[in-house]
Design a protein around this motif. Structure first.
Motif, mmCIF file in Angstrom:
data_model
loop_
_atom_site.group_PDB
_atom_site.id
_atom_site.type_symbol
_atom_site.label_atom_id
_atom_site.label_comp_id
_atom_site.label_asym_id
_atom_site.label_seq_id
_atom_site.Cartn_x
_atom_site.Cartn_y
_atom_site.Cartn_z
ATOM 1 N N ILE A 242 -6.795 5.361 15.204
ATOM 2 C CA ILE A 242 -6.940 4.635 14.088
ATOM 3 C C ILE A 242 -5.726 5.331 13.012
ATOM 4 O O ILE A 242 -4.949 4.533 12.252
ATOM 5 N N TRP A 243 -5.819 6.719 13.014
ATOM 6 C CA TRP A 243 -5.015 7.511 12.002
ATOM 7 C C TRP A 243 -3.328 7.343 12.428
ATOM 8 O O TRP A 243 -2.578 7.040 11.546
ATOM 9 N N ALA A 244 -3.216 7.490 13.601
ATOM 10 C CA ALA A 244 -1.829 7.225 14.195
ATOM 11 C C ALA A 244 -1.242 5.932 13.914
ATOM 12 O O ALA A 244 -0.179 5.627 13.615
ATOM 13 N N ARG A 245 -1.899 4.758 14.266
ATOM 14 C CA ARG A 245 -1.484 3.312 13.811
ATOM 15 C C ARG A 245 -1.304 3.110 12.271
ATOM 16 O O ARG A 245 -0.301 2.576 12.153
ATOM 17 N N ILE A 246 -2.185 3.658 11.399
ATOM 18 C CA ILE A 246 -1.699 3.446 10.085
ATOM 19 C C ILE A 246 -0.326 4.432 9.939
ATOM 20 O O ILE A 246 0.381 3.747 9.119
ATOM 21 N N SER A 247 -0.218 5.512 10.250
ATOM 22 C CA SER A 247 1.074 6.009 10.133
ATOM 23 C C SER A 247 2.214 5.365 10.830
ATOM 24 O O SER A 247 3.501 5.534 10.061
ATOM 25 N N ARG A 248 2.083 4.825 11.901
ATOM 26 C CA ARG A 248 3.272 4.055 12.738
ATOM 27 C C ARG A 248 3.544 2.714 11.840
ATOM 28 O O ARG A 248 4.806 2.647 11.567
ATOM 29 N N THR A 249 2.573 2.203 11.175
ATOM 30 C CA THR A 249 2.638 0.978 10.364
ATOM 31 C C THR A 249 3.530 1.470 9.091
ATOM 32 O O THR A 249 4.441 1.027 8.636
ATOM 33 N N GLN A 250 3.230 2.721 8.484
ATOM 34 C CA GLN A 250 3.951 2.939 7.375
ATOM 35 C C GLN A 250 5.481 3.356 7.790
ATOM 36 O O GLN A 250 6.581 3.285 7.014
ATOM 37 N N GLU A 251 5.845 3.901 8.990
ATOM 38 C CA GLU A 251 6.931 4.185 9.371
ATOM 39 C C GLU A 251 7.990 2.808 9.502
ATOM 40 O O GLU A 251 9.089 2.546 9.017
ATOM 41 N N TYR A 252 7.186 1.612 9.964
ATOM 42 C CA TYR A 252 7.895 0.382 10.037
ATOM 43 C C TYR A 252 8.296 -0.102 8.629
ATOM 44 O O TYR A 252 9.468 -0.567 8.092
ATOM 45 N N GLN A 253 7.471 0.266 7.434
ATOM 46 C CA GLN A 253 7.518 -0.408 6.286
ATOM 47 C C GLN A 253 8.730 0.784 5.489
ATOM 48 O O GLN A 253 9.294 0.285 4.878
ATOM 49 N N ALA A 254 8.788 2.050 5.946
ATOM 50 C CA ALA A 254 9.762 2.703 5.261
ATOM 51 C C ALA A 254 11.072 2.490 5.928
ATOM 52 O O ALA A 254 12.018 2.450 4.971
ATOM 53 N N ASP A 255 11.143 1.926 7.027
ATOM 54 C CA ASP A 255 12.367 1.654 7.835
ATOM 55 C C ASP A 255 13.007 0.449 6.848
ATOM 56 O O ASP A 255 13.990 0.290 6.581
ATOM 57 N N ALA A 256 12.198 -0.324 6.513
ATOM 58 C CA ALA A 256 12.434 -1.816 6.017
ATOM 59 C C ALA A 256 12.700 -1.595 4.608
ATOM 60 O O ALA A 256 13.915 -2.136 4.029
ATOM 61 N N TYR A 257 12.140 -0.747 3.991
ATOM 62 C CA TYR A 257 12.619 -0.392 2.583
ATOM 63 C C TYR A 257 13.764 0.386 2.493
ATOM 64 O O TYR A 257 14.520 0.318 1.453
ATOM 65 N N ALA A 258 14.046 1.202 3.434
ATOM 66 C CA ALA A 258 15.184 2.091 3.501
ATOM 67 C C ALA A 258 16.380 1.184 3.324
ATOM 68 O O ALA A 258 17.325 1.133 2.954
ATOM 69 N N VAL A 259 16.415 0.386 4.250
ATOM 70 C CA VAL A 259 17.400 -1.109 4.472
ATOM 71 C C VAL A 259 17.749 -1.471 2.895
ATOM 72 O O VAL A 259 18.917 -1.843 2.426
ATOM 73 N N ARG A 260 16.400 -1.889 2.060
ATOM 74 C CA ARG A 260 16.989 -2.417 0.706
ATOM 75 C C ARG A 260 17.525 -1.361 -0.176
ATOM 76 O O ARG A 260 18.126 -1.410 -1.062
#
Ligand SMILES: [Zn+2]
Length: 223
Positions: A152-170
């Protein structure tokens, strides 16, 4: 002219009884053009992210990677740059800086579920080891709970990685740089770190998705 000999009173004990030893550390490299470029980039990106400041540290042990921490007192983000990354081409450095500052802008370091599930993982692990030492059958339950908490902890972390990638583009787009291109090339540059094991099964307990999954996620819905 002769100098008086330096003598000490026999009643005064010597200040140093053992010979001095000295540890020689390698010299700290001076800031070069790469550091200046990184500083300019970081300043532009932190303005785009509306962050009050950013500190950057070079960490030789990180190699081509980077890590984000936060000052406990001021909450200023600290981006630790691997020496290889800091001295390498500008595109991966730019993409990595944007990604780390995106984590900070999104408040990922202080996400409560991430902290809670990590604590659950650690506690069940310690309790499981103790139960095993006491030959208690509860150790099986505790180890199962430990694995579940880790997933569960790793899944939350991976979701944050996707979010950070998308926000980095912005963030990159806001500074006038081609955000999608830079983020995509930065992710592909790191794909060789994904071993066969990690690509097939390992990612399930890993904190980061594979590079291929991150690129797929980033481009989803953009065609
Ligand atoms: Zn990240």
């Amino acid at each position: 002219m002769t100098r008086p000999a330096l003598t000490s009173s026999p009643a005064t004990p010597p200040l140093i009884e053992r010979p001095l030893t000295m540890t020689v550390h390698p010299p700290i490299p001076a800031a070069g053009p790469d550091a200046e470029a990184a500083a300019v980039l970081a300043d532009a990106l932190r303005r785009a992210a509306d962050l009050p400041g950013v500190l950057m540290r070079r960490d030789v042990e990180l190699g081509p990677a980077a890590q984000l921490t936060e000052s406990r007192c001021t909450h200023v983000p600290i981006v630790h740059l691997g020496a290889e990354l800091a001295a390498g081409p500008l595109a991966p450095l730019t993409g990595t800086l944007a990604h780390e500052l995106a984590h900070q802008a999104l408040g990922h370091l202080r996400t409560r579920p991430l902290v809670v599930w990590w604590a659950c993982h650690q506690l069940t692990l310690m309790a499981g080891v103790l139960a095993l030492a006491l030959r208690s059958p509860w150790c099986l339950v505790l180890f199962a709970a430990c694995v579940a908490a880790r997933i569960i902890w790793a899944r939350i972390s991976r979701t944050q990685e996707y979010q950070a990638d998308a926000y980095a583009v912005r963030l990159l787009d806001r500074t006038g740089l081609p955000g999608l291109d830079i983020t995509t090339s930065t992710l592909w540059a790191g794909q060789h770190h994904d071993t066969w094991w990690y690509r097939t099964v390992g990612w399930m307990t890993g904190t980061h998705p594979t590079a291929a999954a991150r690129v797929r996620h980033l481009h989803r819905g953009r065609q």
